[in-house]
Design a protein around this motif. Structure first.
Motif, PDB file in Angstrom:
ATOM      1  N   VAL A  66       7.325   2.626  13.267  1.00  0.00           N
ATOM      2  CA  VAL A  66       8.125   3.471  14.139  1.00  0.00           C
ATOM      3  C   VAL A  66       8.277   2.773  15.488  1.00  0.00           C
ATOM      4  CG1 VAL A  66       6.088   4.794  14.871  1.00  0.00           C
ATOM      5  CG2 VAL A  66       8.376   5.763  15.173  1.00  0.00           C
ATOM      6  N   GLN A  67       9.461   2.888  16.087  1.00  0.00           N
ATOM      7  CA  GLN A  67       9.729   2.278  17.390  1.00  0.00           C
ATOM      8  C   GLN A  67      10.193   3.340  18.369  1.00  0.00           C
ATOM      9  OE1 GLN A  67      12.559  -0.834  16.424  1.00  0.00           O
ATOM     10  NE2 GLN A  67      10.913  -2.321  16.153  1.00  0.00           N
ATOM     11  N   LEU A  68       9.792   3.153  19.624  1.00  0.00           N
ATOM     12  CA  LEU A  68      10.156   4.081  20.674  1.00  0.00           C
ATOM     13  C   LEU A  68      10.936   3.346  21.756  1.00  0.00           C
ATOM     14  CD1 LEU A  68       7.734   5.452  19.197  1.00  0.00           C
ATOM     15  CD2 LEU A  68       7.029   6.343  21.409  1.00  0.00           C
ATOM     16  N   GLN A  69      11.992   3.966  22.239  1.00  0.00           N
ATOM     17  CA  GLN A  69      12.807   3.387  23.299  1.00  0.00           C
ATOM     18  C   GLN A  69      12.944   4.404  24.425  1.00  0.00           C
ATOM     19  OE1 GLN A  69      14.224   0.164  23.407  1.00  0.00           O
ATOM     20  NE2 GLN A  69      14.585   0.742  25.536  1.00  0.00           N
ATOM     21  N   ALA A  70      12.291   4.095  25.551  1.00  0.00           N
ATOM     22  CA  ALA A  70      12.334   5.006  26.698  1.00  0.00           C
ATOM     23  C   ALA A  70      13.480   4.633  27.624  1.00  0.00           C
ATOM     24  CB  ALA A  70      11.013   4.962  27.447  1.00  0.00           C
ATOM     25  N   SER A  71      14.051   5.638  28.256  1.00  0.00           N
ATOM     26  CA  SER A  71      15.139   5.419  29.205  1.00  0.00           C
ATOM     27  C   SER A  71      15.130   6.531  30.242  1.00  0.00           C
ATOM     28  CB  SER A  71      16.481   5.375  28.480  1.00  0.00           C
ATOM     29  OG  SER A  71      16.737   6.609  27.834  1.00  0.00           O
ATOM     30  N   GLY A  72      15.896   6.320  31.310  1.00  0.00           N
ATOM     31  CA  GLY A  72      16.086   7.368  32.308  1.00  0.00           C
ATOM     32  C   GLY A  72      15.358   7.156  33.609  1.00  0.00           C
ATOM     33  N   GLY A  73      14.534   6.114  33.697  1.00  0.00           N
ATOM     34  CA  GLY A  73      13.840   5.861  34.950  1.00  0.00           C
ATOM     35  C   GLY A  73      14.803   5.366  36.023  1.00  0.00           C
ATOM     36  N   GLY A  74      14.283   5.242  37.229  1.00  0.00           N
ATOM     37  CA  GLY A  74      15.109   4.752  38.319  1.00  0.00           C
ATOM     38  C   GLY A  74      14.495   5.037  39.659  1.00  0.00           C
ATOM     39  N   LEU A  75      15.325   4.861  40.695  1.00  0.00           N
ATOM     40  CA  LEU A  75      14.910   5.096  42.068  1.00  0.00           C
ATOM     41  C   LEU A  75      15.524   6.400  42.556  1.00  0.00           C
ATOM     42  CD1 LEU A  75      13.689   4.204  44.800  1.00  0.00           C
ATOM     43  CD2 LEU A  75      15.817   2.931  45.202  1.00  0.00           C
ATOM     44  N   VAL A  76      14.707   7.275  43.120  1.00  0.00           N
ATOM     45  CA  VAL A  76      15.188   8.565  43.595  1.00  0.00           C
ATOM     46  C   VAL A  76      14.437   8.932  44.870  1.00  0.00           C
ATOM     47  CG1 VAL A  76      13.523   9.883  42.209  1.00  0.00           C
ATOM     48  CG2 VAL A  76      15.705  10.938  42.875  1.00  0.00           C
ATOM     49  N   GLN A  77      15.084   9.689  45.712  1.00  0.00           N
ATOM     50  CA  GLN A  77      14.431  10.160  46.923  1.00  0.00           C
ATOM     51  C   GLN A  77      13.512  11.338  46.607  1.00  0.00           C
ATOM     52  OE1 GLN A  77      17.570  10.993  49.778  1.00  0.00           O
ATOM     53  NE2 GLN A  77      17.406   8.938  50.635  1.00  0.00           N
ATOM     54  N   ALA A  78      12.520  11.508  47.446  1.00  0.00           N
ATOM     55  CA  ALA A  78      11.615  12.645  47.292  1.00  0.00           C
ATOM     56  C   ALA A  78      12.415  13.943  47.263  1.00  0.00           C
ATOM     57  CB  ALA A  78      10.599  12.671  48.426  1.00  0.00           C
ATOM     58  N   GLY A  79      12.018  14.816  46.351  1.00  0.00           N
ATOM     59  CA  GLY A  79      12.739  16.068  46.162  1.00  0.00           C
ATOM     60  C   GLY A  79      13.807  15.996  45.093  1.00  0.00           C
ATOM     61  N   GLY A  80      14.112  14.801  44.635  1.00  0.00           N
ATOM     62  CA  GLY A  80      15.141  14.626  43.627  1.00  0.00           C
ATOM     63  C   GLY A  80      14.622  14.840  42.219  1.00  0.00           C
ATOM     64  N   SER A  81      15.494  14.566  41.257  1.00  0.00           N
ATOM     65  CA  SER A  81      15.171  14.800  39.850  1.00  0.00           C
ATOM     66  C   SER A  81      15.539  13.583  39.003  1.00  0.00           C
ATOM     67  CB  SER A  81      15.936  16.013  39.308  1.00  0.00           C
ATOM     68  OG  SER A  81      15.584  17.191  39.994  1.00  0.00           O
ATOM     69  N   LEU A  82      14.811  13.418  37.932  1.00  0.00           N
ATOM     70  CA  LEU A  82      15.121  12.429  36.902  1.00  0.00           C
ATOM     71  C   LEU A  82      14.805  13.045  35.554  1.00  0.00           C
ATOM     72  CD1 LEU A  82      13.626   9.084  38.303  1.00  0.00           C
ATOM     73  CD2 LEU A  82      16.048   9.586  37.949  1.00  0.00           C
ATOM     74  N   ARG A  83      15.501  12.564  34.538  1.00  0.00           N
ATOM     75  CA  ARG A  83      15.224  12.997  33.172  1.00  0.00           C
ATOM     76  C   ARG A  83      14.941  11.766  32.330  1.00  0.00           C
ATOM     77  NH1 ARG A  83      15.990  17.392  29.828  1.00  0.00           N
ATOM     78  NH2 ARG A  83      16.567  16.969  27.657  1.00  0.00           N
ATOM     79  N   LEU A  84      13.739  11.698  31.806  1.00  0.00           N
ATOM     80  CA  LEU A  84      13.361  10.603  30.920  1.00  0.00           C
ATOM     81  C   LEU A  84      13.599  11.027  29.474  1.00  0.00           C
ATOM     82  CD1 LEU A  84       9.975   9.464  32.516  1.00  0.00           C
ATOM     83  CD2 LEU A  84      12.310   8.803  33.127  1.00  0.00           C
ATOM     84  N   SER A  85      14.004  10.067  28.675  1.00  0.00           N
ATOM     85  CA  SER A  85      14.211  10.337  27.261  1.00  0.00           C
ATOM     86  C   SER A  85      13.578   9.216  26.441  1.00  0.00           C
ATOM     87  CB  SER A  85      15.703  10.432  26.941  1.00  0.00           C
ATOM     88  OG  SER A  85      15.907  10.783  25.593  1.00  0.00           O
ATOM     89  N   CYS A  86      12.985   9.589  25.343  1.00  0.00           N
ATOM     90  CA  CYS A  86      12.358   8.621  24.446  1.00  0.00           C
ATOM     91  C   CYS A  86      12.955   8.801  23.060  1.00  0.00           C
ATOM     92  CB  CYS A  86      10.859   8.836  24.419  1.00  0.00           C
ATOM     93  SG  CYS A  86       9.947   7.689  23.363  1.00  0.00           S
ATOM     94  N   ALA A  87      13.684   7.804  22.619  1.00  0.00           N
ATOM     95  CA  ALA A  87      14.297   7.841  21.287  1.00  0.00           C
ATOM     96  C   ALA A  87      13.328   7.258  20.276  1.00  0.00           C
ATOM     97  CB  ALA A  87      15.594   7.044  21.299  1.00  0.00           C
ATOM     98  N   VAL A  88      13.091   7.990  19.210  1.00  0.00           N
ATOM     99  CA  VAL A  88      12.153   7.592  18.163  1.00  0.00           C
ATOM    100  C   VAL A  88      12.931   7.173  16.936  1.00  0.00           C
ATOM    101  CG1 VAL A  88      10.142   8.308  16.827  1.00  0.00           C
ATOM    102  CG2 VAL A  88      10.527   9.278  19.100  1.00  0.00           C
ATOM    103  N   SER A  89      12.526   6.075  16.326  1.00  0.00           N
ATOM    104  CA  SER A  89      13.283   5.505  15.213  1.00  0.00           C
ATOM    105  C   SER A  89      13.098   6.262  13.907  1.00  0.00           C
ATOM    106  CB  SER A  89      12.893   4.043  15.012  1.00  0.00           C
ATOM    107  OG  SER A  89      11.521   3.936  14.665  1.00  0.00           O
ATOM    108  N   GLU A  90      12.147   7.194  13.848  1.00  0.00           N
ATOM    109  CA  GLU A  90      11.918   7.992  12.648  1.00  0.00           C
ATOM    110  C   GLU A  90      11.924   9.475  13.019  1.00  0.00           C
ATOM    111  OE1 GLU A  90       8.825   4.667  10.797  1.00  0.00           O
ATOM    112  OE2 GLU A  90       8.556   6.784  10.299  1.00  0.00           O
ATOM    113  N   SER A  91      11.961  10.292  12.004  1.00  0.00           N
ATOM    114  CA  SER A  91      11.982  11.732  12.241  1.00  0.00           C
ATOM    115  C   SER A  91      10.711  12.178  12.952  1.00  0.00           C
ATOM    116  CB  SER A  91      12.103  12.478  10.914  1.00  0.00           C
ATOM    117  OG  SER A  91      11.944  13.873  11.117  1.00  0.00           O
ATOM    118  N   ILE A  92      10.890  13.008  13.964  1.00  0.00           N
ATOM    119  CA  ILE A  92       9.740  13.537  14.696  1.00  0.00           C
ATOM    120  C   ILE A  92       9.376  14.933  14.225  1.00  0.00           C
ATOM    121  CG2 ILE A  92      10.272  12.161  16.746  1.00  0.00           C
ATOM    122  CD1 ILE A  92      11.306  14.771  18.051  1.00  0.00           C
ATOM    123  N   PHE A  93      10.030  15.380  13.172  1.00  0.00           N
ATOM    124  CA  PHE A  93       9.817  16.760  12.711  1.00  0.00           C
ATOM    125  C   PHE A  93       8.341  17.049  12.469  1.00  0.00           C
ATOM    126  CE2 PHE A  93      11.139  20.749  11.052  1.00  0.00           C
ATOM    127  CZ  PHE A  93      10.290  21.043   9.998  1.00  0.00           C
TER     128      PHE A  93
END
Length: 115
Positions: free
Chosen positions: A1-28
């Protein structure tokens, strides 16, 4: 199984980010999925986990600000981060433990919160 994370970055305090991790197999049937982070000079810590029944747990420092979720249809585990603070800065890693298998880690995504 492989995992690919995304969504990081630079943000000011008080801001928001959404991270996502795509999994190569079913996570059910995943037993545990989560996000960990490692700040400079510190040990890696568990930030948020979600178990097979849907229960979630968070480190005290992010409670009320972060929300972990899973999307079984898309095979992703996500981390919505609101009201970010400079102390949230670090490399965030996703982790998935499928049923009967050892935990697997993603490559990490950098989150930097400026004051």
């Amino acid at each position: 199984v492989q995992l690919q994370a995304s969504g990081g970055g630079l943000v000011q305090a008080g801001g928001s980010l959404r991270l996502s991790c795509a999994v190569s197999e079913s996570i059910f049937s995943a037993n545990v999925m989560g996000w960990h982070r490692q700040a400079p000079g510190k040990q890696r810590e568990a930030v948020a986990i979600i178990i097979s029944g849907g229960s979630t747990n968070y480190v005290n420092s992010v409670k009320g600000r972060f929300t972990i979720s899973r999307d079984n249809a898309k095979n992703t585990v996500n981390l919505q981060m609101n009201s970010l603070k400079p102390e949230d800065t670090g490399v965030y890693y996703c982790m998935v433990a499928l049923k009967g298998r050892a935990p697997v880690w993603g490559q990490g995504t950098q989150v930097t919160v400026s004051s």
